[in-house]
Design a protein around this motif. Structure first.
Motif, PDB file in Angstrom:
ATOM      1  N   ASP A  87      27.434  28.789  68.537  1.00  0.00           N
ATOM      2  CA  ASP A  87      28.898  28.920  68.547  1.00  0.00           C
ATOM      3  C   ASP A  87      29.956  28.984  67.100  1.00  0.00           C
ATOM      4  O   ASP A  87      29.318  28.597  65.956  1.00  0.00           O
ATOM      5  CB  ASP A  87      29.695  27.789  69.462  1.00  0.00           C
ATOM      6  CG  ASP A  87      28.546  27.626  70.951  1.00  0.00           C
ATOM      7  OD1 ASP A  87      28.892  28.775  71.040  1.00  0.00           O
ATOM      8  OD2 ASP A  87      28.597  26.262  71.409  1.00  0.00           O
ATOM      9  N   THR A 129      36.680  26.239  77.402  1.00  0.00           N
ATOM     10  CA  THR A 129      36.303  24.856  77.603  1.00  0.00           C
ATOM     11  C   THR A 129      36.790  23.889  78.181  1.00  0.00           C
ATOM     12  O   THR A 129      38.340  24.153  77.796  1.00  0.00           O
ATOM     13  CB  THR A 129      35.221  23.870  76.524  1.00  0.00           C
ATOM     14  OG1 THR A 129      34.910  24.873  75.142  1.00  0.00           O
ATOM     15  CG2 THR A 129      34.906  23.010  77.065  1.00  0.00           C
ATOM     16  N   THR A 169      28.142  22.177  72.578  1.00  0.00           N
ATOM     17  CA  THR A 169      29.782  22.446  72.202  1.00  0.00           C
ATOM     18  C   THR A 169      31.155  22.445  73.328  1.00  0.00           C
ATOM     19  O   THR A 169      31.849  21.212  73.051  1.00  0.00           O
ATOM     20  CB  THR A 169      30.000  24.101  71.244  1.00  0.00           C
ATOM     21  OG1 THR A 169      29.808  24.121  71.099  1.00  0.00           O
ATOM     22  CG2 THR A 169      31.826  24.198  71.334  1.00  0.00           C
ATOM     23  N   TYR A 170      30.917  22.360  74.510  1.00  0.00           N
ATOM     24  CA  TYR A 170      31.043  21.571  75.882  1.00  0.00           C
ATOM     25  C   TYR A 170      31.469  20.755  75.864  1.00  0.00           C
ATOM     26  O   TYR A 170      32.606  20.160  76.314  1.00  0.00           O
ATOM     27  CB  TYR A 170      30.569  22.175  77.153  1.00  0.00           C
ATOM     28  CG  TYR A 170      30.205  23.870  76.788  1.00  0.00           C
ATOM     29  CD1 TYR A 170      31.713  24.831  76.873  1.00  0.00           C
ATOM     30  CD2 TYR A 170      29.567  24.458  77.126  1.00  0.00           C
ATOM     31  CE1 TYR A 170      31.376  26.594  77.346  1.00  0.00           C
ATOM     32  CE2 TYR A 170      29.246  25.979  77.349  1.00  0.00           C
ATOM     33  CZ  TYR A 170      30.439  26.771  77.097  1.00  0.00           C
ATOM     34  OH  TYR A 170      29.703  28.572  76.807  1.00  0.00           O
ATOM     35  N   GLU A 173      34.130  19.321  72.788  1.00  0.00           N
ATOM     36  CA  GLU A 173      35.038  19.723  72.893  1.00  0.00           C
ATOM     37  C   GLU A 173      35.975  18.093  73.951  1.00  0.00           C
ATOM     38  O   GLU A 173      36.936  18.557  74.343  1.00  0.00           O
ATOM     39  CB  GLU A 173      35.339  21.074  72.650  1.00  0.00           C
ATOM     40  CG  GLU A 173      34.661  21.974  72.148  1.00  0.00           C
ATOM     41  CD  GLU A 173      35.095  23.242  72.268  1.00  0.00           C
ATOM     42  OE1 GLU A 173      35.317  23.891  71.000  1.00  0.00           O
ATOM     43  OE2 GLU A 173      35.955  24.371  73.006  1.00  0.00           O
ATOM     44  N   TRP A 228      32.256  22.645  81.309  1.00  0.00           N
ATOM     45  CA  TRP A 228      31.862  23.747  80.890  1.00  0.00           C
ATOM     46  C   TRP A 228      32.859  24.860  80.538  1.00  0.00           C
ATOM     47  O   TRP A 228      33.942  24.993  81.142  1.00  0.00           O
ATOM     48  CB  TRP A 228      31.180  24.810  82.239  1.00  0.00           C
ATOM     49  CG  TRP A 228      29.781  25.175  81.893  1.00  0.00           C
ATOM     50  CD1 TRP A 228      29.186  24.609  80.983  1.00  0.00           C
ATOM     51  CD2 TRP A 228      28.948  25.776  83.001  1.00  0.00           C
ATOM     52  NE1 TRP A 228      27.554  24.987  80.984  1.00  0.00           N
ATOM     53  CE2 TRP A 228      27.600  25.955  82.469  1.00  0.00           C
ATOM     54  CE3 TRP A 228      29.332  26.512  83.832  1.00  0.00           C
ATOM     55  CZ2 TRP A 228      26.551  26.572  82.804  1.00  0.00           C
ATOM     56  CZ3 TRP A 228      27.741  27.063  84.217  1.00  0.00           C
ATOM     57  CH2 TRP A 228      27.030  27.318  84.028  1.00  0.00           C
ATOM     58  N   GLY A 229      32.173  26.567  80.309  1.00  0.00           N
ATOM     59  CA  GLY A 229      33.021  27.911  79.259  1.00  0.00           C
ATOM     60  C   GLY A 229      33.659  28.666  80.672  1.00  0.00           C
ATOM     61  O   GLY A 229      32.969  28.730  81.639  1.00  0.00           O
ATOM     62  N   LEU A 255      36.311  27.904  72.031  1.00  0.00           N
ATOM     63  CA  LEU A 255      35.231  28.387  71.684  1.00  0.00           C
ATOM     64  C   LEU A 255      34.537  29.779  71.482  1.00  0.00           C
ATOM     65  O   LEU A 255      34.658  30.199  72.638  1.00  0.00           O
ATOM     66  CB  LEU A 255      34.106  27.218  73.139  1.00  0.00           C
ATOM     67  CG  LEU A 255      32.384  27.661  72.505  1.00  0.00           C
ATOM     68  CD1 LEU A 255      31.746  26.703  73.695  1.00  0.00           C
ATOM     69  CD2 LEU A 255      32.266  28.909  72.310  1.00  0.00           C
TER      70      LEU A 255
END
Length: 344
Positions: A87, A129, A169-170, A173, A228-229, A255
Motif C-alpha cells: 500500500d 476505502t 491501511t483500511y 484511513e 474495506w476497499g 489507497l
C-alpha cells in the motif's frame, strides 16, 4: 482495446516480451506482495509467462504491506526481495528508509497520482476505502444501504461491524476520515479516536486485519457491515456473495497499490521489467477484473461491466488522498494510542 475475453494465457504471454536480461548472477527474482486473490492472479496470469520469456524463476512471498515492510527492514544491508508490492502508506516509509531503487522508462500516460517520489515507486492500481455491506441481510431487515461513515455508529449494527485495525491501511484511513469529518485532520486525529472509542466500539464484532477472516465473518452471518476497499469487496462479490461497496457521502479515501524495485548491490533489471509488465494495459484490465484495482493509465478503456465498484472517472476524482508524510511520522504513536484506547 481488445475485448476482455481475449485475455488468454497466450495473450498474457505476449505481454511478457521484454528484453531477456537474466544473468548467471540472478536466476531467481523475489517478489513480495499481497496474498489472496491478488497473489492468485499474479501467480496464474503474470509469473509463468515472465519466467518463460526471461529464463528466470520468480518466487512470490505473500503477506500484507506491513509484513513486507518488516521483511525489508529485517533484511537491511542484505536484501533478498527484488520487487515490493505494498500500500502507498508503507511505500512512503520504504522510500524514506531508502529501500527503493529507480524505475526507468515508465509509461508516459500514467496518471499523476501514480508517479511516486522521483519514479522510485509507481502505483499499479487505485483502490477506494469505504464501506461494504451484506445486501441480502439489509434487504431482509428492511434497512436502507449505508451512506455515511457515521453509519458505523448506528446501534442497530451492535456487534455486527468489522473494521481492520489501525496497522492496516483500511482501518487507518477510517480513523482519518472520521477525524476529518469532525474538524480534524492528519495533524489532529483526536476526534477520530473519540468517535471510535465512544460511538463505534459498541458495534464492533472484530478489528480484523485478515481478508480471509473478514469474508468468513460475513459468510457466517456474524458481520453485516465493514470498512474495506473496492478491490477486496469486488473480489468477494465475484464469488457470488451478496455484498456491495458504498462511497460514503463525506468521501472515500484513496489507497494506491504500489510497487518498487528494491535497492541493493547488483540489483537485477528484471525487477523494473516485472513492474512495467504490471502496468501493461491488458494486465491492468486483468487486475481490475480479478482484484478490483482501477487502472493507472489514462489510455485504458474500462468496460462498463468492470467499473461498477471501481474508482474510475468522477469517483476517482473525488477521492481523498491522505497526507502520508504526516501520517507516517505519527503512526507508531497512534498505534500505541489505539491499543490503549480502542482495542483494549
Amino acid at each position: 482495446m481488445k475485448p476482455l475475453s481475449l485475455l488468454t494465457a497466450v495473450g498474457i504471454s505476449a505481454l511478457a516480451a521484454v528484453p531477456s536480461v537474466a544473468s548467471a548472477e540472478q536466476q531467481t527474482l523475489y517478489v513480495a506482495g499481497y496474498g489472496g486473490l491478488f497473489e492468485k492472479t499474479i501467480r496464474d496470469e503474470v509469473i509463468p509467462a515472465f519466467e518463460k520469456e526471461n529464463g528466470v524463476k520468480v518466487q512470490y512471498v505473500a503477506g500484507n504491506s506491513t509484513d513486507t515492510l518488516a521483511r525489508l527492514q529485517a533484511q537491511k544491508g542484505n536484501q533478498q526481495i527484488d520487487v515490493a508490492i505494498v500500500d502507498d502508506g508503507p511505500m512512503y516509509q520504504a522510500l524514506q528508509l531508502g529501500f527503493c531503487g529507480k524505475l526507468d522508462g515508465l509509461q508516459a500516460d500514467l496518471y499523476d497520482v501514480a508517479r511516486i517520489k522521483d519514479d522510485r515507486a509507481v502505483a499499479i492500481g487505485i483502490v477506494a476505502t469505504g464501506l461494504m455491506y451484506n445486501t441480502k441481510v439489509f434487504a431482509e431487515k428492511g434497512w436502507a444501504p449505508p451512506t455515511s461513515w457515521n453509519d458505523l455508529k448506528d446501534p442497530k449494527y451492535q456487534k455486527q461491524v468489522v473494521i481492520p485495525p489501525i496497522n492496516n491501511t483500511y482501518g487507518l484511513e477510517a480513523l482519518i476520515m472520521l477525524a476529518k469529518m469532525n474538524g480534524g485532520s492528519e495533524a489532529n486525529v483526536d476526534a477520530g479516536f473519540r468517535i471510535f472509542r465512544n460511538d463505534i466500539n459498541p458495534n464492533v464484532l472484530a478489528y480484523e486485519p485478515s481478508p480471509g477472516k473478514m469474508t468468513e465473518l460475513f459468510q457466517s452471518g456474524q458481520a453485516v457491515i465493514a470498512v474495506w476497499g473496492t478491490g477486496r469487496v469486488q473480489s468477494f462479490a465475484n464469488t457470488g456473495f451478496p455484498v456491495d461497496f458504498v462511497y460514503p457521502k463525506e468521501g472515500a479515501a484513496t489507497l494506491l497499490t504500489t510497487a518498487c524495485p528494491v535497492a541493493k548491490p547488483n540489483a537485477s533489471p528484471l525487477a523494473s521489467s516485472f513492474i512495467k509488465l504490471l502496468l501493461d494495459p491488458k494486465i491492468q484490465l486483468l487486475m481490475l477484473k480479478d482484484y478490483g484495482d482501477s487502472p493507472v493509465l489514462k489510455s485504458v478503456v474500462v468496460p462498463p461491466e468492470l467499473g461498477r465498484m471501481a474508482p474510475i472517472g468522477e469517483r476517482a476524482a473525488k477521492l481523498y488522498a491522505p497526507d502520508w508524510t504526516v501520517i507516517n511520522d505519527k503512526r507508531e504513536e497512534w498505534t500505541r494510542r489505539w491499543n490503549r484506547e480502542v482495542e483494549r
